[in-house]
Design a protein around this motif. Structure first.
Motif, PDB file in Angstrom:
ATOM      1  N   GLY A  82     -29.019   9.877 -49.863  1.00  0.00           N
ATOM      2  CA  GLY A  82     -29.706   8.597 -49.840  1.00  0.00           C
ATOM      3  C   GLY A  82     -28.884   7.523 -49.136  1.00  0.00           C
ATOM      4  N   ALA A  83     -27.607   7.463 -49.467  1.00  0.00           N
ATOM      5  CA  ALA A  83     -26.747   6.436 -48.867  1.00  0.00           C
ATOM      6  C   ALA A  83     -26.720   6.574 -47.344  1.00  0.00           C
ATOM      7  CB  ALA A  83     -25.332   6.520 -49.436  1.00  0.00           C
ATOM      8  N   GLU A  84     -26.665   7.796 -46.860  1.00  0.00           N
ATOM      9  CA  GLU A  84     -26.668   8.010 -45.404  1.00  0.00           C
ATOM     10  C   GLU A  84     -27.980   7.530 -44.786  1.00  0.00           C
ATOM     11  OE1 GLU A  84     -24.403  12.115 -44.322  1.00  0.00           O
ATOM     12  OE2 GLU A  84     -26.195  12.234 -45.527  1.00  0.00           O
ATOM     13  N   ALA A  85     -29.063   7.738 -45.498  1.00  0.00           N
ATOM     14  CA  ALA A  85     -30.353   7.294 -44.972  1.00  0.00           C
ATOM     15  C   ALA A  85     -30.414   5.766 -44.942  1.00  0.00           C
ATOM     16  CB  ALA A  85     -31.500   7.871 -45.801  1.00  0.00           C
ATOM     17  N   VAL A  86     -29.846   5.116 -45.959  1.00  0.00           N
ATOM     18  CA  VAL A  86     -29.796   3.646 -45.959  1.00  0.00           C
ATOM     19  C   VAL A  86     -28.947   3.164 -44.781  1.00  0.00           C
ATOM     20  CG1 VAL A  86     -28.988   1.615 -47.233  1.00  0.00           C
ATOM     21  CG2 VAL A  86     -30.193   3.447 -48.456  1.00  0.00           C
ATOM     22  N   GLU A  87     -27.789   3.789 -44.589  1.00  0.00           N
ATOM     23  CA  GLU A  87     -26.929   3.436 -43.447  1.00  0.00           C
ATOM     24  C   GLU A  87     -27.698   3.600 -42.128  1.00  0.00           C
ATOM     25  OE1 GLU A  87     -23.693   2.531 -42.990  1.00  0.00           O
ATOM     26  OE2 GLU A  87     -22.931   2.572 -45.035  1.00  0.00           O
ATOM     27  N   THR A  88     -28.450   4.673 -42.040  1.00  0.00           N
ATOM     28  CA  THR A  88     -29.238   4.952 -40.838  1.00  0.00           C
ATOM     29  C   THR A  88     -30.253   3.836 -40.596  1.00  0.00           C
ATOM     30  OG1 THR A  88     -28.994   7.311 -41.255  1.00  0.00           O
ATOM     31  CG2 THR A  88     -30.747   6.669 -39.749  1.00  0.00           C
ATOM     32  N   ALA A  89     -30.932   3.445 -41.664  1.00  0.00           N
ATOM     33  CA  ALA A  89     -31.938   2.387 -41.545  1.00  0.00           C
ATOM     34  C   ALA A  89     -31.284   1.081 -41.083  1.00  0.00           C
ATOM     35  CB  ALA A  89     -32.643   2.185 -42.884  1.00  0.00           C
ATOM     36  N   LEU A  90     -30.108   0.768 -41.614  1.00  0.00           N
ATOM     37  CA  LEU A  90     -29.419  -0.464 -41.233  1.00  0.00           C
ATOM     38  C   LEU A  90     -29.030  -0.419 -39.751  1.00  0.00           C
ATOM     39  CD1 LEU A  90     -27.084  -0.870 -44.370  1.00  0.00           C
ATOM     40  CD2 LEU A  90     -29.190  -2.143 -43.888  1.00  0.00           C
ATOM     41  N   LYS A  91     -28.582   0.747 -39.298  1.00  0.00           N
ATOM     42  CA  LYS A  91     -28.199   0.876 -37.893  1.00  0.00           C
ATOM     43  C   LYS A  91     -29.415   0.737 -36.974  1.00  0.00           C
ATOM     44  CE  LYS A  91     -25.076   4.026 -36.627  1.00  0.00           C
ATOM     45  NZ  LYS A  91     -24.380   5.344 -36.579  1.00  0.00           N
ATOM     46  N   ILE A  92     -30.520   1.377 -37.360  1.00  0.00           N
ATOM     47  CA  ILE A  92     -31.743   1.275 -36.545  1.00  0.00           C
ATOM     48  C   ILE A  92     -32.181  -0.184 -36.490  1.00  0.00           C
ATOM     49  CG2 ILE A  92     -34.202   1.896 -36.419  1.00  0.00           C
ATOM     50  CD1 ILE A  92     -33.438   4.543 -37.864  1.00  0.00           C
ATOM     51  N   CYS A  93     -32.149  -0.848 -37.638  1.00  0.00           N
ATOM     52  CA  CYS A  93     -32.593  -2.239 -37.706  1.00  0.00           C
ATOM     53  C   CYS A  93     -31.743  -3.131 -36.807  1.00  0.00           C
ATOM     54  CB  CYS A  93     -32.531  -2.712 -39.163  1.00  0.00           C
ATOM     55  SG  CYS A  93     -33.032  -4.428 -39.376  1.00  0.00           S
ATOM     56  N   ARG A  94     -30.432  -2.961 -36.857  1.00  0.00           N
ATOM     57  CA  ARG A  94     -29.552  -3.786 -36.027  1.00  0.00           C
ATOM     58  C   ARG A  94     -29.808  -3.520 -34.537  1.00  0.00           C
ATOM     59  NH1 ARG A  94     -23.513  -3.735 -38.776  1.00  0.00           N
ATOM     60  NH2 ARG A  94     -23.918  -5.326 -40.370  1.00  0.00           N
ATOM     61  N   LYS A  95     -29.926  -2.250 -34.166  1.00  0.00           N
ATOM     62  CA  LYS A  95     -30.106  -1.917 -32.756  1.00  0.00           C
ATOM     63  C   LYS A  95     -31.440  -2.480 -32.257  1.00  0.00           C
ATOM     64  CE  LYS A  95     -28.535   1.758 -29.753  1.00  0.00           C
ATOM     65  NZ  LYS A  95     -29.573   2.015 -28.788  1.00  0.00           N
TER      66      LYS A  95
END
Ligand SMILES: *Cc1c(COP(=O)(O)O)cnc(C)c1O
Length: 426
Positions: free
Chosen positions: A111-124
């Motif tokens: 789950g934590a990795e998926a949250v990190e992924t979402a944050l990265k997508i959002c920033r990009k």
């Protein structure tokens, strides 16, 4: 014979005490086997599991269809890395994106990795599509959130135990009060560089805090107005737990009560984990449409195990079980029954004062302070009486059984809970 066979609970606990890092404080029960809603300890005592591994085991322990898909795939191909294609990932991506009505899926493990992924997508997305100046993007988060344990995620937590002495913290997050539309409105109006709003549809770890009716829908509308991505962390609330396929489905009444693509709130970025595998294997995912997921290009992100063939087979089977066995419907109906039963019991019981939740994600609030041991003692007594649950935040006990639970089993559990609480009143 393995050294771990035929050992007592006490001996196993002593092993962990001596050789394991002490990053958890478990109830003193050592489980050895699970099936459906039940788990058994090493002494053979049987329990109802009312935690379901924090809602990872929604489909029930060792579901034969999920275990079958997993073992079959494990004997065929386990891992290739994403350096090559495997013949399972595409099928899983198609199935999951059709199920949740998104263009694309990005697979991870936890789950934590998926949250990190979402944050990265959002920033990009913020830099490349919205036009926010480099390194200026802000993501709004909520007080008392729980999104996982990485250094970035704990940077915007306000749990002192999970956070203290793990700094320096990652910048770029604005914290507002949960379930407060004005706070969101102000944060959006007073900051020009907001890229996203990350929110749990129900705050699970905070103690099953259900926001006011319409909060999520209005929050989404505010985000749309400001061209800000609405990011739903449904790691705990998703996959039928709250009586709908997703908690953001709201009261959307699709024919089969599964999301028809017209949910109450359709997140721009959806984060799933936990029950995406039925607890058999770590599988998580981020879903979004092309306009957003399109910012991710080769080399931008990845994980050795993310999207491996076992995870893909398990993920597909886990979602099929949810549909085939109508787990959302069952969670909806039995959740109503559970709260009705406890609500009629509360006036007769001085030990608790409230039950709240949605579907089969519920909590009772114990009449004592957060630093008291009452909730822990109740959980110890529940354990003696054959039901496993764990306090959260000291005086709250979460009740989240596997969604395959039957009405008869649920009523049996209601009896255990009432009897145990009555025991405490005396
Ligand atoms: C459990 C949880 C996570 C983290 O998942 P892990 O698999 O433990 O990393 C993230 N968000 C929510 C809402 C959760 O409940």
């Amino acid at each position: 014979m393995s050294v771990l066979e035929k050992v007592s609970s006490k001996a196993v606990i002593a092993l962990e005490e001596k050789h394991g890092a002490h990053n958890y404080h478990p109830l003193p029960v050592v489980l050895k086997r699970g099936e459906g809603v039940f788990v058994w300890d090493v002494e053979g005592k049987k329990y109802y599991d009312f935690l379901s591994a924090y809602s990872a085991v929604n489909q029930g322990h060792c579901h034969p269809k999920i275990v079958g898909a997993m073992t079959e795939q494990a004997q065929t191909l386990t891992l290739t890395s994403r350096a090559f294609y495997n013949d399972m990932l595409g099928k899983f991506e198609k199935y999951a994106t059709e199920t949740f009505h998104y263009d694309k899926l990005l697979p991870m493990n936890t789950g934590a990795e998926a949250v990190e992924t979402a944050l990265k997508i959002c920033r990009k997305w913020a830099y490349e599509e919205k036009g926010i100046p480099e390194n200026k993007a802000q993501i709004i988060v909520c007080k008392n959130n729980f999104h996982g344990r990485t250094t970035t995620i704990i940077s915007f937590s306000n749990d002192p135990v999970g956070r203290k002495n793990f700094g320096p913290y990652t910048e770029g997050f604005l914290k507002i009060e949960y379930d407060n539309l004005n706070a969101l409105k102000e944060a959006l109006e007073n900051n020009v560089n907001v890229a996203g709003f990350l929110v749990e549809p129900i705050q699970g770890e905070a103690g099953v805090f259900v926001p006011s009716e319409g909060y999520l829908k209005s929050a989404k509308a505010l985000c749309e107005k400001h061209n800000v991505l609405f990011i739903a962390d449904e790691v705990q609330t998703g996959i039928a737990r709250t009586g709908r396929l997703l908690a953001t489905c709201g009261n959307c009444s699709c024919p089969d009560k599964h999301c028809s693509g017209k949910p109450e709130v359709k997140a721009d970025i959806l984060i799933l984990g936990k029950a995406l595998s039925g607890g058999a294997y770590p599988v998580s995912a981020v879903l979004a449409n092309d306009a957003i997921m399109g910012v991710i290009r080769p080399g931008n992100h990845g994980s050795t195990f993310g999207g491996n063939p076992i995870a893909a087979a398990v993920g597909m089977a886990a979602l099929e079980v949810v549909k085939d066995e109508k787990l959302a419907e069952n969670a909806f109906e039995l959740g109503e029954l559970f709260r009705k039963e406890l609500n009629s019991f509360i006036p007769t019981c001085p030990v608790i004062h409230k039950v709240r939740g949605k579907g089969l994600l519920n909590a009772i609030l114990v009449n004592d302070t957060e630093d008291s041991s009452t909730a822990w003692d109740i959980c110890m007594a529940l354990k003696e009486n054959g039901l496993l649950a764990k306090p959260t935040h000291g005086n709250i006990i979460r009740f989240a059984p596997p969604l395959v639970i039957t009405k008869e089993q649920l009523m049996d559990c209601v009896r255990i809970i009432k009897d145990t609480l009555t025991q405490f009143a005396n």
